[in-house]
Design a protein around this motif. Structure first.
Motif, PDB file in Angstrom:
ATOM      1  N   ARG A   1       0.821  -1.199   0.000  1.00 59.21           N
ATOM      2  CA  ARG A   1       0.000   0.000   0.000  1.00 59.21           C
ATOM      3  C   ARG A   1       0.865   1.264   0.000  1.00 59.21           C
ATOM      4  N   GLY A   2       1.947   1.253   0.759  1.00 59.42           N
ATOM      5  CA  GLY A   2       2.827   2.415   0.780  1.00 59.42           C
ATOM      6  C   GLY A   2       3.438   2.694  -0.584  1.00 59.42           C
ATOM      7  N   GLY A   3       3.853   1.626  -1.294  1.00 63.50           N
ATOM      8  CA  GLY A   3       4.399   1.810  -2.633  1.00 63.50           C
ATOM      9  C   GLY A   3       3.370   2.358  -3.596  1.00 63.50           C
ATOM     10  N   ALA A   4       2.149   1.828  -3.529  1.00 64.28           N
ATOM     11  CA  ALA A   4       1.092   2.302  -4.420  1.00 64.28           C
ATOM     12  C   ALA A   4       0.766   3.762  -4.160  1.00 64.28           C
TER      13      ALA A   4
ATOM     14  N   VAL B   1       3.538   6.100  -5.555  1.00 62.88           N
ATOM     15  CA  VAL B   1       3.489   6.233  -7.020  1.00 62.88           C
ATOM     16  C   VAL B   1       2.300   7.086  -7.442  1.00 62.88           C
ATOM     17  N   LEU B   2       1.152   6.880  -6.820  1.00 61.29           N
ATOM     18  CA  LEU B   2      -0.055   7.629  -7.186  1.00 61.29           C
ATOM     19  C   LEU B   2       0.102   9.113  -6.904  1.00 61.29           C
ATOM     20  N   VAL B   3       0.624   9.455  -5.750  1.00 60.01           N
ATOM     21  CA  VAL B   3       0.800  10.871  -5.419  1.00 60.01           C
ATOM     22  C   VAL B   3       1.813  11.517  -6.359  1.00 60.01           C
TER      23      VAL B   3
ATOM     24  N   VAL C   1      -1.655   0.341 -10.346  1.00 60.18           N
ATOM     25  CA  VAL C   1      -1.033   1.670 -10.275  1.00 60.18           C
ATOM     26  C   VAL C   1       0.174   1.737 -11.198  1.00 60.18           C
ATOM     27  N   MET C   2       0.984   0.700 -11.210  1.00 64.63           N
ATOM     28  CA  MET C   2       2.167   0.699 -12.070  1.00 64.63           C
ATOM     29  C   MET C   2       1.767   0.724 -13.543  1.00 64.63           C
ATOM     30  N   VAL C   3       0.745  -0.062 -13.902  1.00 61.98           N
ATOM     31  CA  VAL C   3       0.256  -0.043 -15.288  1.00 61.98           C
ATOM     32  C   VAL C   3      -0.256   1.347 -15.639  1.00 61.98           C
TER      33      VAL C   3
END
Length: 361
Positions: free
Chosen positions: A9-12, A15-17, A193-195
């Motif tokens: 969740r922290g990684g997602a 990246v989103l922010v 999120v990465m996609v």
């Protein structure tokens, strides 16, 4: 919350922010970029409030994040519309739709009963269906090859995952699915999120999917980057072939007026030119600057209608007859296209061009 779930969740969220900040910084004037940034921020909010650690209750200071996440299905629809519909324009009623969905979600969560939660989840599923429809409905008419290829990857995958999230929440409310489901949801969020980030930020020779800082038509920009004296033999050959095909295309449109034909498709036009659909899309998009096949055809149709409405010899011909003869299939799309091009209705345009001699039709 397990270490695995926290890391995912922290990684997602990170990246989103970052994606939202980049979009707003470099492409904030592009509607698709603004909605993409809002969608990314909304998903980040959901990643926070849906953590298994908060299943027993959400602190007051995190409740604004839940409000933002509740409106994300509407933002998803608007993002898909802005990205794939070149005529899309944000309007005040879009904000009202967002507020209505958020208010409905807040009421459903306040009520707290399973039927209320299912009702709100159904709204989310409906919004996802609309977003997926935007991705698929105009694919055959899309002349931007990168955007056409990525419609399914970008929007349908997001819609599928969002649907899976909503369904899991309907089946396992308040984190009742256990740690395994929480970890699976977290892994899925990070994957999508990465996609999402890679697709929006990917750069190719025509530019990114969302044009960051681009203020001029892409064919001109591409031509300016290519030194004329250093053009390779292959490039000169390609340019010569394009010139031949452009001449043949213009002959079909200007002389044969094939745009008048009912049901003319890009496949049918490509067959007449003895070329593939892919090559014709590239030709119309990169050499003529059009992003949609219908818009390309309507440009010729509108030119014919404008000339006819300004012609005194045709002042007795009904406007509908002129529009149908030019290739429009119904009056509604014709009126919208005409007003978008001229800023006037067809009747107003004809009256102005012919000196007010016509009575209102």
């Amino acid at each position: 919350m397990s270490i695995t779930e926290a890391a995912l969740r922290g990684g997602a969220i990170s990246v989103l922010v970052l994606l939202a900040v980049l979009l707003l910084r470099d492409a904030r004037r592009v509607p698709a970029a603004r909605f993409a940034a809002l969608f990314a921020f909304g998903v980040a909010c959901y990643a926070v409030v849906s953590a298994s650690e908060l299943a027993s209750g959400l602190p007051i200071w995190l409740r604004p994040l839940r409000v933002v996440a509740m409106g994300n299905p509407v933002v998803f629809c608007l993002f898909a519309a802005a990205l794939f519909d070149d005529d899309f324009k944000p309007s005040w009623w879009h904000a009202l739709a967002w507020l209505a969905v958020v208010a409905t979600g807040a009421a459903c969560f306040w009520i707290g009963t399973p039927p209320a939660r299912i009702a709100f989840s159904t709204i989310g599923l409906a919004c996802n269906a609309v977003g997926a429809w935007y991705a698929l409905a105009g694919r055959s008419l899309d002349l931007v090859e990168e955007r056409r290829r990525l419609r399914a990857v970008l929007v349908v995958v997001i819609a599928f995952y969002a649907t899976a999230i909503i369904t899991s929440e309907m089946l396992f409310p308040r984190g009742s699915g256990g740690p395994a489901l929480a970890a699976a949801i977290s892994a899925g969020v990070l994957t999508i999120v990465m996609v999402f980030a890679l697709v929006l930020l990917s750069v190719n020779r025509e530019g990114s999917l969302i044009p960051f800082g681009q203020s001029e038509p892409q064919p001109l920009a591409a031509a300016r980057r290519k030194p004329a004296v250093a053009a390779s033999f292959a490039e000169r050959s390609e340019g010569g072939e394009d010139a031949r095909l452009l001449a043949a295309l213009r002959a079909l449109m200007d002389h044969d007026k094939v745009y008048r034909e009912e049901g003319l498709s890009i496949g049918g036009l490509a067959a007449r030119l003895d070329m593939t659909e892919h090559a014709l899309r590239r030709l119309i998009n990169q050499r003529l600057g059009h992003r949609n096949f219908n818009a390309f055809l309507n440009g010729y149709r509108l030119d014919e209608v404008v000339a006819a409405l300004a012609d005194p010899a045709q002042e007795a011909v009904p406007i509908l007859t002129i529009a149908l003869d030019a290739g429009f299939q119904s009056i509604g799309p014709f009126n919208r296209a005409f007003k978008s091009k001229t800023g006037m209705t067809p009747t107003e345009f004809r009256r102005e061009q012919l000196g007010g001699r016509l009575a209102a039709e």
